[in-house]
Design an enzyme around this catalytic site. Structure first.
Site, PDB file in Angstrom:
ATOM      1  N   GLU A  60       0.822  -1.208   0.000  1.00 29.13           N
ATOM      2  CA  GLU A  60       0.000   0.000   0.000  1.00 29.13           C
ATOM      3  C   GLU A  60       0.856   1.259   0.000  1.00 29.13           C
ATOM      4  O   GLU A  60       0.490   2.271  -0.605  1.00 29.13           O
ATOM      5  CB  GLU A  60      -0.945  -0.004   1.216  1.00 29.13           C
ATOM      6  CG  GLU A  60      -2.013  -1.076   1.181  1.00 29.13           C
ATOM      7  CD  GLU A  60      -1.522  -2.455   1.599  1.00 29.13           C
ATOM      8  OE1 GLU A  60      -2.287  -3.415   1.492  1.00 29.13           O
ATOM      9  OE2 GLU A  60      -0.342  -2.576   2.029  1.00 29.13           O
ATOM     10  N   PRO A 269      12.019 -13.124  -1.092  1.00 25.61           N
ATOM     11  CA  PRO A 269      10.913 -13.427  -0.172  1.00 25.61           C
ATOM     12  C   PRO A 269      10.138 -12.148   0.179  1.00 25.61           C
ATOM     13  O   PRO A 269      10.712 -11.062   0.251  1.00 25.61           O
ATOM     14  CB  PRO A 269      11.625 -13.994   1.071  1.00 25.61           C
ATOM     15  CG  PRO A 269      12.984 -14.415   0.578  1.00 25.61           C
ATOM     16  CD  PRO A 269      13.328 -13.457  -0.513  1.00 25.61           C
ATOM     17  N   ARG A 270       8.833 -12.302   0.403  1.00 25.95           N
ATOM     18  CA  ARG A 270       7.980 -11.154   0.702  1.00 25.95           C
ATOM     19  C   ARG A 270       8.333 -10.495   2.034  1.00 25.95           C
ATOM     20  O   ARG A 270       8.325  -9.273   2.149  1.00 25.95           O
ATOM     21  CB  ARG A 270       6.518 -11.614   0.725  1.00 25.95           C
ATOM     22  CG  ARG A 270       5.499 -10.539   1.102  1.00 25.95           C
ATOM     23  CD  ARG A 270       5.340  -9.534   0.002  1.00 25.95           C
ATOM     24  NE  ARG A 270       4.285  -8.566   0.286  1.00 25.95           N
ATOM     25  CZ  ARG A 270       3.990  -7.542  -0.498  1.00 25.95           C
ATOM     26  NH1 ARG A 270       4.671  -7.341  -1.608  1.00 25.95           N
ATOM     27  NH2 ARG A 270       3.020  -6.715  -0.199  1.00 25.95           N
ATOM     28  N   MET A 310      15.786  -4.332   1.445  1.00 23.24           N
ATOM     29  CA  MET A 310      14.496  -3.642   1.425  1.00 23.24           C
ATOM     30  C   MET A 310      14.552  -2.487   0.434  1.00 23.24           C
ATOM     31  O   MET A 310      15.582  -1.831   0.283  1.00 23.24           O
ATOM     32  CB  MET A 310      14.168  -3.097   2.824  1.00 23.24           C
ATOM     33  CG  MET A 310      13.886  -4.180   3.858  1.00 23.24           C
ATOM     34  SD  MET A 310      12.444  -5.186   3.434  1.00 23.24           S
ATOM     35  CE  MET A 310      11.138  -3.962   3.558  1.00 23.24           C
ATOM     36  N   GLY A 311      13.428  -2.254  -0.250  1.00 26.11           N
ATOM     37  CA  GLY A 311      13.313  -1.094  -1.131  1.00 26.11           C
ATOM     38  C   GLY A 311      13.949  -1.258  -2.490  1.00 26.11           C
ATOM     39  O   GLY A 311      14.108  -0.288  -3.228  1.00 26.11           O
ATOM     40  N   GLU A 312      14.316  -2.497  -2.859  1.00 28.21           N
ATOM     41  CA  GLU A 312      15.022  -2.721  -4.123  1.00 28.21           C
ATOM     42  C   GLU A 312      14.225  -3.544  -5.128  1.00 28.21           C
ATOM     43  O   GLU A 312      14.763  -3.915  -6.170  1.00 28.21           O
ATOM     44  CB  GLU A 312      16.352  -3.455  -3.861  1.00 28.21           C
ATOM     45  CG  GLU A 312      17.511  -2.560  -3.542  1.00 28.21           C
ATOM     46  CD  GLU A 312      18.842  -3.238  -3.870  1.00 28.21           C
ATOM     47  OE1 GLU A 312      19.703  -2.567  -4.454  1.00 28.21           O
ATOM     48  OE2 GLU A 312      19.011  -4.428  -3.552  1.00 28.21           O
ATOM     49  N   ASN A 336       1.441  -7.425  -6.623  1.00 30.13           N
ATOM     50  CA  ASN A 336       1.338  -6.444  -7.712  1.00 30.13           C
ATOM     51  C   ASN A 336       1.969  -6.966  -9.010  1.00 30.13           C
ATOM     52  O   ASN A 336       3.189  -7.084  -9.122  1.00 30.13           O
ATOM     53  CB  ASN A 336       2.009  -5.138  -7.272  1.00 30.13           C
ATOM     54  CG  ASN A 336       1.732  -4.002  -8.234  1.00 30.13           C
ATOM     55  OD1 ASN A 336       1.220  -4.204  -9.331  1.00 30.13           O
ATOM     56  ND2 ASN A 336       2.066  -2.798  -7.823  1.00 30.13           N
ATOM     57  N   LEU A 338       1.690  -5.371 -11.851  1.00 31.61           N
ATOM     58  CA  LEU A 338       1.938  -4.247 -12.753  1.00 31.61           C
ATOM     59  C   LEU A 338       3.376  -3.740 -12.698  1.00 31.61           C
ATOM     60  O   LEU A 338       3.852  -3.142 -13.663  1.00 31.61           O
ATOM     61  CB  LEU A 338       0.973  -3.101 -12.439  1.00 31.61           C
ATOM     62  CG  LEU A 338      -0.500  -3.429 -12.687  1.00 31.61           C
ATOM     63  CD1 LEU A 338      -1.392  -2.288 -12.228  1.00 31.61           C
ATOM     64  CD2 LEU A 338      -0.750  -3.727 -14.162  1.00 31.61           C
ATOM     65  N   GLU A 339       4.070  -3.965 -11.574  1.00 31.10           N
ATOM     66  CA  GLU A 339       5.453  -3.486 -11.487  1.00 31.10           C
ATOM     67  C   GLU A 339       6.346  -4.151 -12.546  1.00 31.10           C
ATOM     68  O   GLU A 339       7.019  -3.435 -13.303  1.00 31.10           O
ATOM     69  CB  GLU A 339       5.992  -3.697 -10.072  1.00 31.10           C
ATOM     70  CG  GLU A 339       5.363  -2.755  -9.068  1.00 31.10           C
ATOM     71  CD  GLU A 339       5.794  -3.030  -7.645  1.00 31.10           C
ATOM     72  OE1 GLU A 339       5.837  -2.072  -6.862  1.00 31.10           O
ATOM     73  OE2 GLU A 339       6.070  -4.194  -7.301  1.00 31.10           O
TER      74      GLU A 339
END
Length: 421
Positions: A60, A269-270, A310-312, A336, A338-339
């Site tokens: 989100e 991994p999520r 994280m963030g990559e 997602n 769409l990424e």
């Protein structure tokens, strides 16, 4: 169940909530930090009077990012407060926005905690992303005349049935919302059936289609593959995987290696608390694995790159030739799609896509998405695509076309927010 009963039950459940936090903290120590914020205690100093945006977790937060940046551009004089519920969401918000937004955890949905939070922030507008509906937070906003928008709203049939079981709680809560900006007409009808006011429900589409890819990110990916001497090497990514899914992905990769021994899997991994256990799983499967967090160059002998940073995720998608999106081979509902499509990658998934039915249908119908059900099908599909560059190109173009055809939701949402401001 009405709201007073819900509130009573929530208070009675506080020991269980505390126990759940403690159990989560054992796996992810970050859950043990900033607990006071979850009860509106020790909140950071906030400049009052701006826009409050709530994004429950990482997905989100990423979806909200273009909207938040647009709000910062349109209303530079208004402070923006962004809340979430998870440590990973918090890390993502801080990585994306730094000190340009105010940030804390959203307190639990207790009336006194919600009231204390609103007294500190004093927003002139509240924007809640997707389906994070909290009756007491919404009611406390309504009492203060603060308009609440449910943005990029989605509501699956299953979730709608769940809310319908608590009609005395759900209907008054939805009636207190100023705007429900839904992704599809089907979801609009579900909200109306549950008690939303017709004049407050609007189909704006999904702002996830308004994803813009930085050209510099693509260039960095090209450069890194050059450094790895992997320009010609087949690279695929399995992103946002869940427990029970990694084993399937690794089995598929082992099958792929029998025909393409130079193939590289980027496994992401999520949840960060699973990074170490997934690394151990890769090693136990006999796969030569390198961790992205170590910052080392991938070698020709490496078979798996574990995306344990994280963030990559967008950057890791950009590094790959083909993308598998997880949460879909297990009954999690998918993530997602769409990424990777926005990056021009052929997109693969499992069959469990109930969180993204409309988006999945559009990508599937356009020929941009292939669904597989097990390790053998996943390996076969990747091998086929690697052998058919023209099909890869066709899927890539189809995905980009779907995004282009659906863009504009963010602009429509911003017009609605401007009206409420």
């Amino acid at each position: 169940m009405n709201r007073p009963l819900y509130t009573l039950l929530l208070h009675l459940a506080l020991p269980l909530i505390a126990l759940r936090l403690a159990l989560r903290a054992r796996k992810a120590p970050a859950y043990a930090r900033r607990i006071n914020e979850r009860f509106s205690l020790g909140l950071p100093t906030m400049q009052p009077g701006g826009i409050w945006v709530h994004a429950v977790s990482v997905g989100e937060s990423i979806a909200a990012a273009p909207m938040i940046r647009a709000l910062q551009s349109h209303y530079p004089e208004l402070p923006i407060t962004v809340t979430c519920m998870t440590p990973t969401g918090s890390e993502r918000i801080q990585a994306m926005f730094g000190n340009s937004v105010q940030h804390c955890y959203l307190p639990y949905d207790l009336p006194w905690a919600a009231a204390r939070f609103l007294e500190r922030v004093q927003p002139c507008l509240a924007v809640v992303m997707e389906t994070e509906l909290w009756p007491n937070h919404i009611h406390q906003c309504a009492k203060r005349g603060i308009p609440v928008v449910l943005a990029n709203a989605r509501l699956s049939e299953r979730s709608a049935r769940g809310y319908a079981r608590f009609a005395k709680l759900t209907a008054p809560m939805l009636a207190e919302l100023s705007l429900i900006a839904v992704q599809t007409q089907a979801e609009a009808q579900r909200f109306l059936t549950l008690g939303a006011r017709p004049e407050c429900v609007e189909v704006t589409g999904s702002i996830k289609f308004d994803l813009k890819i930085d050209a510099e990110l693509l260039q960095r990916a090209v450069e890194l593959r050059r450094q790895w001497q992997a320009e010609q090497r087949p690279v695929w990514i399995a992103a946002s995987t869940h427990a029970g899914e990694d084993e399937i992905v690794l089995a598929a990769h082992r099958q792929l290696l029998t025909t393409r021994p130079d193939a590289l899997l980027i496994l992401v991994p999520r949840h960060p608390e699973r990074f170490n256990s997934v690394h151990d799983l890769c090693i136990s499967e006999g796969l030569k694995t390198r961790r992205r967090s170590m910052g080392e160059a991938v070698q020709a002998s490496d078979e798996v790159l574990l995306g344990d940073t994280m963030g990559e995720l967008l950057f890791l998608y950009a590094l790959a030739d083909i993308a598998f999106v997880g949460g879909s081979l297990v009954a999690n509902g998918g993530h997602n799609l769409l990424e990777p499509a926005a990056l021009g990658k052929p997109v693969l998934s499992g069959p469990h896509l109930f969180n993204f039915l409309e988006i999945a249908a559009q990508l599937r119908d356009a020929g941009a998405l292939s669904e597989v059900e097990n390790a053998a099908q996943l390996a076969d599909r990747i091998a086929t695509l690697l052998n058919e560059p023209s099909e890869m190109q066709s899927m890539s173009q189809a995905g980009l076309s779907v995004l282009k055809a659906n863009q504009g939701a963010l602009e429509r949402l911003l017009k609605d927010l401007q009206r409420l401001l």
